[in-house]
Design a protein around this motif. Structure first.
Motif, PDB file in Angstrom:
ATOM      1  N   ILE A 119       0.844  -1.157  -0.205  1.00 29.96           N
ATOM      2  CA  ILE A 119       0.013   0.013   0.049  1.00 29.96           C
ATOM      3  C   ILE A 119       0.974   1.147  -0.067  1.00 29.96           C
ATOM      4  O   ILE A 119       1.549   1.716   1.061  1.00 29.96           O
ATOM      5  CB  ILE A 119      -0.818   0.097   1.232  1.00 29.96           C
ATOM      6  N   HIS A 120       0.955   2.035  -1.271  1.00 30.20           N
ATOM      7  CA  HIS A 120       1.903   3.119  -1.482  1.00 30.20           C
ATOM      8  C   HIS A 120       1.098   4.445  -1.055  1.00 30.20           C
ATOM      9  O   HIS A 120       1.509   5.348  -0.398  1.00 30.20           O
ATOM     10  CB  HIS A 120       2.345   3.089  -2.746  1.00 30.20           C
ATOM     11  N   GLU A 121      -0.395   4.633  -1.373  1.00 25.97           N
ATOM     12  CA  GLU A 121      -0.885   5.481  -1.153  1.00 25.97           C
ATOM     13  C   GLU A 121      -2.179   5.286  -0.057  1.00 25.97           C
ATOM     14  O   GLU A 121      -3.053   4.430  -0.378  1.00 25.97           O
ATOM     15  CB  GLU A 121      -1.510   5.885  -2.548  1.00 25.97           C
ATOM     16  N   SER A 122      -1.920   5.978   1.118  1.00 28.09           N
ATOM     17  CA  SER A 122      -2.977   5.964   2.190  1.00 28.09           C
ATOM     18  C   SER A 122      -3.338   6.907   2.951  1.00 28.09           C
ATOM     19  O   SER A 122      -2.731   8.211   2.548  1.00 28.09           O
ATOM     20  CB  SER A 122      -2.250   4.880   3.306  1.00 28.09           C
ATOM     21  N   LYS A 123      -4.393   7.164   3.805  1.00 27.79           N
ATOM     22  CA  LYS A 123      -4.655   8.299   4.525  1.00 27.79           C
ATOM     23  C   LYS A 123      -3.717   8.754   5.373  1.00 27.79           C
ATOM     24  O   LYS A 123      -3.851   9.842   5.614  1.00 27.79           O
ATOM     25  CB  LYS A 123      -6.130   7.735   5.182  1.00 27.79           C
ATOM     26  N   THR A 124      -2.704   7.895   5.889  1.00 26.82           N
ATOM     27  CA  THR A 124      -1.967   8.482   6.841  1.00 26.82           C
ATOM     28  C   THR A 124      -0.574   7.742   6.675  1.00 26.82           C
ATOM     29  O   THR A 124      -0.533   6.716   5.760  1.00 26.82           O
ATOM     30  CB  THR A 124      -2.331   7.981   8.471  1.00 26.82           C
ATOM     31  N   LYS A 125       0.506   8.076   7.485  1.00 27.77           N
ATOM     32  CA  LYS A 125       1.922   7.481   7.079  1.00 27.77           C
ATOM     33  C   LYS A 125       1.643   6.021   7.700  1.00 27.77           C
ATOM     34  O   LYS A 125       2.517   5.107   6.961  1.00 27.77           O
ATOM     35  CB  LYS A 125       2.794   8.512   7.931  1.00 27.77           C
TER      36      LYS A 125
END
Length: 501
Positions: free
Chosen positions: A374-380
């Motif tokens: 998962i590269h793009e998420s809501k949080t770090k």
């Protein structure tokens, strides 16, 4: 006057000429403000703030001139009410027989020069220049007649002069607005009514023009969706006060908050939007600050009931059987939605995380230890690696087939805020509603289902947050630990077992 300061009667004022191209929008050729001090040094320090605000306003109006074409009514109301306040003050001076209430010969000449310059610049018509000039001349003639007869103006003459000044401002403003905005006959008639009967048009603090200024401010500081939500709430507040004609105060703000929703969270969001706007307007809008800075913020100190601690969940998890039932219903009509539900159940991914999965994010799919990145998420914390459950492999291979490495697994839309799966989220919402699930159940409920199945299946409690992409809440784990290994997470993921047939 390089520093824009002038001394009037011992008190320093700051004055700034309004550029000609935006004078029609502001309705003024000069901005002036008393610094309320006889000290030039103190006045200069105070003036810097106003000069900065005014110049920023000039730039804003110049850059947004086109956008004001939709708001002639707002501008007319603002000017008409300002004029009415001046008329009332002037009327008091007339009743008290204050000579400053009238037009001197020198003032008349200055105003005539101004009318000529406005006409030459195309801001007013020749007819308007003539009518306005004649009104001024009639007023001066009345005063000249009284002086010649060596008497005071009669009350009737004073009121006549007052009415002439009022009509002068009305026809001048009407022509300026007409020359600035394209209007049909009905719109022109409404503008005329506004100037002639401004008391019928209540000017609430949340005018469209001021909200437009605020939008320009927050659009550079907030995420687009957050900014739009905040502006939407302000417009609803504005609409409420405009329709009800209620006075803008704490009690009526409270009445609005009570009427807008039963949800405590929603009420707080409206209060937050109002508070943020109020703080900005008092600080950055000259007129708002002058009118409201001494008034207590009506959005503060509203005593809302506290939430019931036993019912603080914003949504519920689906049971295993319920999720399987939803999957089967989706598969019968919408294979894409069914695939997304399956991936969410076996990974705990958010819907947008799934929507942004590319072929290249599925690693070693045919090996013994395949996993998803998962590269793009809501949080770090959401950027993570998730082992693939054996039951999910067949679906992923089908989705990957025929796609380039950089391609998304699912075709997606792109709404106003860049969300690829907004359309699938809405489809899921309609599907679960048709199956009898209320608003306490959302796509996000699947994450709770995954977490519950892992927990009840015996997964080590410290691994579950790393699978879901949550912080642990401990400096030791969040800062110093690299997290569990893929093999450790693989053991937990293997616990998940759904009958997605």
């Amino acid at each position: 006057m390089a520093d824009h300061l002038v001394n009037q009667g011992g008190t320093w004022h700051v004055r700034l000429t309004v550029p000609k191209d935006i004078q029609p929008l502001l309705g003024k050729s000069i901005l002036s403000r008393s610094m309320k001090t006889s000290s030039r040094i103190e006045a200069k320090n105070k003036s810097l703030r106003y000069l900065a605000i005014w110049k920023a306003q000039f730039e804003f109006y110049r850059s947004k001139k086109e956008s004001f074409k939709d708001h002639p009514k707002e501008i007319a109301i603002e000017r008409a009410i300002e004029n009415e306040e001046r008329y009332k003050e002037n009327f008091k001076r007339i009743v008290n027989k204050d000579s400053h209430a009238h037009i001197s010969e020198s003032e008349y000449l200055n105003l005539v020069e101004y009318l000529v310059s406005q006409c030459e610049a195309g801001q007013i018509s020749y007819e308007t220049m003539f009518k306005a000039g004649q009104l001024l001349r009639d007023g001066v003639n009345l005063e000249a007649k009284a002086r010649k007869e060596k008497r005071e103006l009669t009350d009737s003459e004073r009121l006549n002069i007052h009415e002439m000044q009022k009509q002068y401002n009305i026809i001048l403003n009407l022509d300026k607005i007409s020359s600035t905005f394209k209007q049909n006959e009905a719109e022109r008639e409404e503008i005329q009514r506004i100037f002639r009967e401004p008391e019928k048009y209540i000017k609430e603090p949340f005018s469209k023009k001021l909200i437009l200024d605020y939008k320009n401010y927050i659009s550079k500081r907030l995420k687009p969706k957050t900014a739009d939500q905040q502006l939407s709430r302000l417009e609803k507040i504005s609409s409420y006060f405009e329709k009800t004609k209620k006075e803008f105060n704490f009690r009526n703000v409270s009445n609005f908050i009570e009427s807008v929703s039963d949800s405590i969270s929603t009420k707080k969001q409206y209060l937050w939007a109002g508070n943020a706007f109020w703080a900005w307007a008092v600080k950055f809008d000259d007129k708002f600050e002058e009118k409201y800075s001494k008034i207590k913020n009506p959005f503060e100190n509203h005593a809302l009931p506290k939430r019931n601690k036993l019912n603080t969940n914003s949504y519920f998890e689906f049971s295993k059987n319920d999720l399987e039932r939803i999957y089967i219903a989706a598969k019968n009509t919408d294979q894409n939605l069914a695939d997304v539900i399956e991936i969410a159940a076996y990974t705990g991914c958010r819907i947008e995380e799934i929507g942004r999965l590319r072929n290249q994010d599925i690693v070693n799919i045919k090996s013994e230890s395949p996993y998803i990145i998962i590269h793009e998420s809501k949080t770090k914390s959401g950027e993570r690696e998730i082992p693939i459950n054996p039951k999910l492999i067949k679906t992923l291979i089908r989705l990957m087939s025929g796609r380039a490495k950089s391609e998304y697994l699912f075709s997606g839309g792109k709404n106003l805020y860049g969300n690829r799966f907004d359309y699938l989220s809405k489809r899921f919402g309609r599907l679960k509603t048709s199956l009898g699930f209320d608003k306490k159940y959302t796509f996000h409920s699947i994450r709770k289902t995954t977490a519950t199945q892992l927990h009840q299946g015996g997964a080590f409690i410290g691994i579950i947050p790393y699978i879901l992409g949550h912080k642990i809440g401990s400096i030791t784990y969040d800062t110093y630990s690299a997290g569990p290994s893929l093999e450790q997470k693989k053991v937990a993921i293997a616990i998940l077992d759904f009958e997605f047939i």
